[in-house]
Design a protein around this motif. Structure first.
Motif, PDB file in Angstrom:
ATOM      1  N   ASP A 144     -34.769 -55.355 -15.320  1.00 44.98           N
ATOM      2  CA  ASP A 144     -36.452 -55.222 -15.591  1.00 44.98           C
ATOM      3  C   ASP A 144     -37.281 -56.338 -14.937  1.00 44.98           C
ATOM      4  O   ASP A 144     -37.805 -56.490 -14.360  1.00 44.98           O
ATOM      5  CB  ASP A 144     -36.476 -54.763 -16.922  1.00 44.98           C
ATOM      6  CG  ASP A 144     -37.975 -55.054 -17.459  1.00 44.98           C
ATOM      7  OD1 ASP A 144     -39.001 -53.518 -16.569  1.00 44.98           O
ATOM      8  OD2 ASP A 144     -38.449 -55.639 -17.631  1.00 44.98           O
ATOM      9  N   ALA A 184     -30.799 -43.449 -14.163  1.00 46.28           N
ATOM     10  CA  ALA A 184     -31.616 -43.207 -14.708  1.00 46.28           C
ATOM     11  C   ALA A 184     -33.077 -44.370 -15.245  1.00 46.28           C
ATOM     12  O   ALA A 184     -33.593 -44.801 -14.689  1.00 46.28           O
ATOM     13  CB  ALA A 184     -32.616 -41.408 -14.858  1.00 46.28           C
ATOM     14  N   ASN A 185     -31.893 -44.747 -16.465  1.00 48.68           N
ATOM     15  CA  ASN A 185     -32.608 -46.288 -17.225  1.00 48.68           C
ATOM     16  C   ASN A 185     -32.099 -47.515 -16.035  1.00 48.68           C
ATOM     17  O   ASN A 185     -33.206 -48.489 -15.832  1.00 48.68           O
ATOM     18  CB  ASN A 185     -32.836 -46.218 -18.545  1.00 48.68           C
ATOM     19  CG  ASN A 185     -33.109 -44.988 -19.313  1.00 48.68           C
ATOM     20  OD1 ASN A 185     -34.151 -45.683 -19.130  1.00 48.68           O
ATOM     21  ND2 ASN A 185     -32.499 -44.837 -19.778  1.00 48.68           N
ATOM     22  N   LEU A 201     -30.673 -54.134 -18.789  1.00 43.68           N
ATOM     23  CA  LEU A 201     -31.689 -53.121 -18.237  1.00 43.68           C
ATOM     24  C   LEU A 201     -32.636 -54.359 -18.016  1.00 43.68           C
ATOM     25  O   LEU A 201     -33.441 -54.091 -17.883  1.00 43.68           O
ATOM     26  CB  LEU A 201     -31.579 -52.088 -19.508  1.00 43.68           C
ATOM     27  CG  LEU A 201     -31.107 -50.756 -19.844  1.00 43.68           C
ATOM     28  CD1 LEU A 201     -31.366 -49.962 -20.573  1.00 43.68           C
ATOM     29  CD2 LEU A 201     -30.655 -49.779 -17.648  1.00 43.68           C
ATOM     30  N   SER A 203     -37.574 -45.384  -8.757  1.00 43.43           N
ATOM     31  CA  SER A 203     -37.835 -44.704  -8.709  1.00 43.43           C
ATOM     32  C   SER A 203     -37.053 -43.240  -8.714  1.00 43.43           C
ATOM     33  O   SER A 203     -36.384 -42.564  -7.688  1.00 43.43           O
ATOM     34  CB  SER A 203     -39.202 -43.642  -7.903  1.00 43.43           C
ATOM     35  OG  SER A 203     -39.635 -42.660  -9.090  1.00 43.43           O
ATOM     36  N   PRO A 204     -35.913 -42.806  -9.621  1.00 50.20           N
ATOM     37  CA  PRO A 204     -34.779 -41.668 -10.286  1.00 50.20           C
ATOM     38  C   PRO A 204     -35.442 -40.563  -9.925  1.00 50.20           C
ATOM     39  O   PRO A 204     -36.648 -40.258 -10.733  1.00 50.20           O
ATOM     40  CB  PRO A 204     -34.878 -42.241 -11.735  1.00 50.20           C
ATOM     41  CG  PRO A 204     -35.524 -43.140 -12.341  1.00 50.20           C
ATOM     42  CD  PRO A 204     -36.195 -43.791 -11.569  1.00 50.20           C
ATOM     43  N   MET A 205     -34.754 -39.492  -9.313  1.00 51.42           N
ATOM     44  CA  MET A 205     -35.130 -38.466  -8.680  1.00 51.42           C
ATOM     45  C   MET A 205     -33.285 -37.516  -9.780  1.00 51.42           C
ATOM     46  O   MET A 205     -32.855 -37.707  -8.475  1.00 51.42           O
ATOM     47  CB  MET A 205     -35.801 -38.060  -8.229  1.00 51.42           C
ATOM     48  CG  MET A 205     -35.777 -36.534  -7.710  1.00 51.42           C
ATOM     49  SD  MET A 205     -37.408 -36.507  -6.662  1.00 51.42           S
ATOM     50  CE  MET A 205     -36.890 -36.700  -5.504  1.00 51.42           C
ATOM     51  N   ILE A 237     -37.389 -43.839  -4.486  1.00 51.01           N
ATOM     52  CA  ILE A 237     -36.918 -42.493  -4.899  1.00 51.01           C
ATOM     53  C   ILE A 237     -35.393 -42.593  -4.468  1.00 51.01           C
ATOM     54  O   ILE A 237     -35.446 -42.306  -2.793  1.00 51.01           O
ATOM     55  CB  ILE A 237     -37.654 -41.476  -4.428  1.00 51.01           C
ATOM     56  CG1 ILE A 237     -39.161 -41.210  -5.197  1.00 51.01           C
ATOM     57  CG2 ILE A 237     -37.131 -40.826  -5.087  1.00 51.01           C
ATOM     58  CD1 ILE A 237     -39.954 -40.203  -4.513  1.00 51.01           C
ATOM     59  N   ASN A 244     -40.698 -49.477  -4.898  1.00 58.08           N
ATOM     60  CA  ASN A 244     -40.783 -47.925  -5.981  1.00 58.08           C
ATOM     61  C   ASN A 244     -40.368 -46.897  -4.833  1.00 58.08           C
ATOM     62  O   ASN A 244     -40.321 -45.393  -5.147  1.00 58.08           O
ATOM     63  CB  ASN A 244     -41.246 -47.407  -6.765  1.00 58.08           C
ATOM     64  CG  ASN A 244     -42.413 -48.415  -7.199  1.00 58.08           C
ATOM     65  OD1 ASN A 244     -44.095 -48.590  -7.273  1.00 58.08           O
ATOM     66  ND2 ASN A 244     -42.097 -49.245  -8.289  1.00 58.08           N
ATOM     67  N   ALA A 263     -28.432 -39.970 -18.343  1.00 56.00           N
ATOM     68  CA  ALA A 263     -29.865 -41.314 -18.468  1.00 56.00           C
ATOM     69  C   ALA A 263     -29.535 -43.188 -18.408  1.00 56.00           C
ATOM     70  O   ALA A 263     -30.367 -43.045 -17.673  1.00 56.00           O
ATOM     71  CB  ALA A 263     -29.745 -40.727 -19.917  1.00 56.00           C
ATOM     72  N   ASP A 264     -28.382 -43.139 -18.290  1.00 53.82           N
ATOM     73  CA  ASP A 264     -27.977 -44.205 -18.486  1.00 53.82           C
ATOM     74  C   ASP A 264     -27.611 -44.476 -16.499  1.00 53.82           C
ATOM     75  O   ASP A 264     -28.795 -45.585 -16.273  1.00 53.82           O
ATOM     76  CB  ASP A 264     -26.345 -45.205 -18.530  1.00 53.82           C
ATOM     77  CG  ASP A 264     -26.646 -44.973 -20.160  1.00 53.82           C
ATOM     78  OD1 ASP A 264     -27.275 -44.970 -20.717  1.00 53.82           O
ATOM     79  OD2 ASP A 264     -25.367 -44.648 -19.980  1.00 53.82           O
ATOM     80  N   ASN A 288     -34.762 -47.031 -12.936  1.00 53.46           N
ATOM     81  CA  ASN A 288     -36.414 -47.225 -13.865  1.00 53.46           C
ATOM     82  C   ASN A 288     -36.557 -48.701 -13.547  1.00 53.46           C
ATOM     83  O   ASN A 288     -37.373 -49.344 -13.699  1.00 53.46           O
ATOM     84  CB  ASN A 288     -36.785 -46.237 -14.890  1.00 53.46           C
ATOM     85  CG  ASN A 288     -37.759 -45.904 -15.611  1.00 53.46           C
ATOM     86  OD1 ASN A 288     -38.695 -46.311 -14.299  1.00 53.46           O
ATOM     87  ND2 ASN A 288     -38.598 -46.672 -16.149  1.00 53.46           N
TER      88      ASN A 288
END
Lengths: 254, 254, 254
Positions: free
Chosen positions: B243, B28-29, B239, B37-39, B14, B12, B25-26, B32
């Motif tokens: 995943d 970050a997702n 997405l 781990s998005p920051m 960062i 994971n 948001a896209d 993810n």
């Protein structure tokens, strides 16, 4: 315009949006699905260059702040210089004194080709009493056609008053477009999307009233066609329809 | 790297992204979903601390403004100090004089491990004539492999030139990755997502060329696998694949 | 409250959120789906008017910057003046010195009705040792109930500690709500959504502990009910459930 949608999908007009901070992705994806080319900017330094390559500009007051106001002015100056059509979305302009002051000043400084808002927002611009409810339309007793005409006369813009029935008027011509659906309220930002989509139609049609009617008809019918979808699925369905829609299909839906 | 995806999903990493205002948001997702781990951050005051705990940093010029430029510089200073790999996404760098000036200055001040852009953006960085079309690739006649190599030589970075066929080169090695799909154009922000995903692969692989090849291959194959989906459903499908994807599955898709 | 959801869906309370830059659309759509009316703002100039018409305010530190801090203070001043309930989401407050300083100062200046965060964030506020991992919860050995109680005592707020089991406490009362699901981690911003949804429940219930319990229960059960969905489909499913949920259905799910 008979081939409005085909023209957009073939020419991919660039629509520059000074967006709010909440729904810019939805606005960009809406334009993109229709076949227009979205562009967004946050800084006055590049407003002239951006407007120069764009075919239309849209200004959204959703999360207005002093810095963004400078950007809005720079974009409007450039639009005047390059004779590009413009759209104003006066989000919640009656909800705070700050918004009312900024929108009043903007409308004093600049002419917008089209202004799109809900009943409360257009009533505010027309100077008609109205009770705001945050970003929602709120309540009032005025005759909505009269309110829209009044705003069009006062501001010299084509007015799009969004509601159960959408009203488009340039003060002489007036269209009542009954294709709305409660589904639009289930997703935040559909108004913002429509305002920028109007820009795409303005980019390919010199008759602003006609362009606004086409934009509203296309957008509302694309949303109405999936109104049986549940909220989380309705928005993807709307994008699918904006992507697939043809002038022929639109004529058949009407 | 044979187990690139498993390594990301287990560790994971960062990835700090200085994002644009449209598609954070896209991005970050996407990170993810892959297992990173998005920051995200907007202020220079915390750049040092953020980069220190991050394993990679990505800089996106999408909605560049003077304030954000300070943030970009603070992040790049910290990345130099802590020896963290970096990615630059020079969005629409040829579209306005302001962007061209900022990206030129950034590239003069800092070295980026990887730079990812479309043909027009990479051509601009390489100093090759190109006609921009807003945020889209635009048109030009140059040989894309030559353009990518030129940029890699000039800037000392691994270059990822996104297009129908994606080109990755560090000027000596060059990979042509033919897994792209028109579906990627139906959603705004897939380029932004890929740039930050490259950060996740850089975080777990010291060979930047190899990491970029893995990132492009993973991302494009995850999107290609659902290319029959309509636009509003394609992005959720992407997405889902990010995943679920495994190194084994990726090998089978190739 | 027995009819908490019906009350929100009938009265459409306005929840003002000072949002981060990454997930404001998800927060707005979450509030909207539940039946609340989302409102967002970026400028201190309108904070007083906005809070005055809102029924609750939520402050999110996700992408905190110096300008936004002024907005947060203006909103909190107005909330004090108009006696509106407030929620704080101290995103990643232990990850950087800048955040820790700002959150410490905010908590010194203002009282929040409810504070919602993950274990790492609440531990930071309670002064308990914890190892942050970016925006994720990180790791620590402390007893989570003790940590939550400690924070509630120290700050005089209802604490919502989100995790596998969600803990809600006002230091005397404590609820353990076991409706969480790993699905929530597959979408970035579910914590931000919950914090603003708590605002909607506070707007219609003077008992803040009770309101927080209702909010957590509603949100987690709406997400748990679609936990078999893949990540790209889970978020739309969550919105669908927030839209459709009734007090009766919630009682049946528990």
């Amino acid at each position: 315009m008979q081939n409005a949608i085909a023209t957009i999908k073939e020419t991919n007009p660039i629509v520059l949006t000074v967006a709010n901070n909440v729904t810019p992705a939805d606005v960009a994806n809406g334009l993109n699905a229709l076949g227009a080319s979205p562009m967004m900017s946050q800084t006055p330094e590049e407003a002239d260059d951006m407007v120069n390559i764009a075919q239309a500009a849209a200004i959204n007051l959703g999360t207005l702040n002093p810095h963004q106001r400078g950007e809005m002015e720079a974009v409007m100056e450039a639009a005047k210089k390059y004779h590009k059509p413009t759209v104003l979305d006066p989000v919640a302009c009656g909800a705070t004194m700050y918004r009312l002051r900024v929108v009043t000043e903007l409308l004093h400084q600049y002419h917008f080709t089209v202004i799109r808002g809900n009943a409360g927002e257009i009533a505010t611009l027309a100077g008609v009493e109205w009770q705001s409810h945050g970003i929602d339309a709120g309540e009032g007793n005025a005759d909505l056609e009269k309110v829209a005409r009044l705003a069009a006369e006062k501001l010299g813009s084509v007015i799009v008053l969004s509601g159960e029935v959408d009203i488009v008027t340039d003060s002489t011509r007036l269209a009542r477009l009954p294709y709305g659906s409660p589904a639009f309220k289930t997703h935040v930002g559909t108004g913002d999307m429509l305002s920028s989509l109007i820009g795409a139609f303005l980019a390919t049609n010199d008759d602003a009233f006609d362009a606004a009617v086409d934009a509203v008809t296309t957008f509302t019918l694309c949303g109405q066609a999936v109104e049986d979808q549940r909220p989380g699925n309705w928005y993807p369905g709307l994008l699918n329809n904006l992507d697939a829609v043809t002038d022929q299909q639109l004529a058949a839906w009407q």
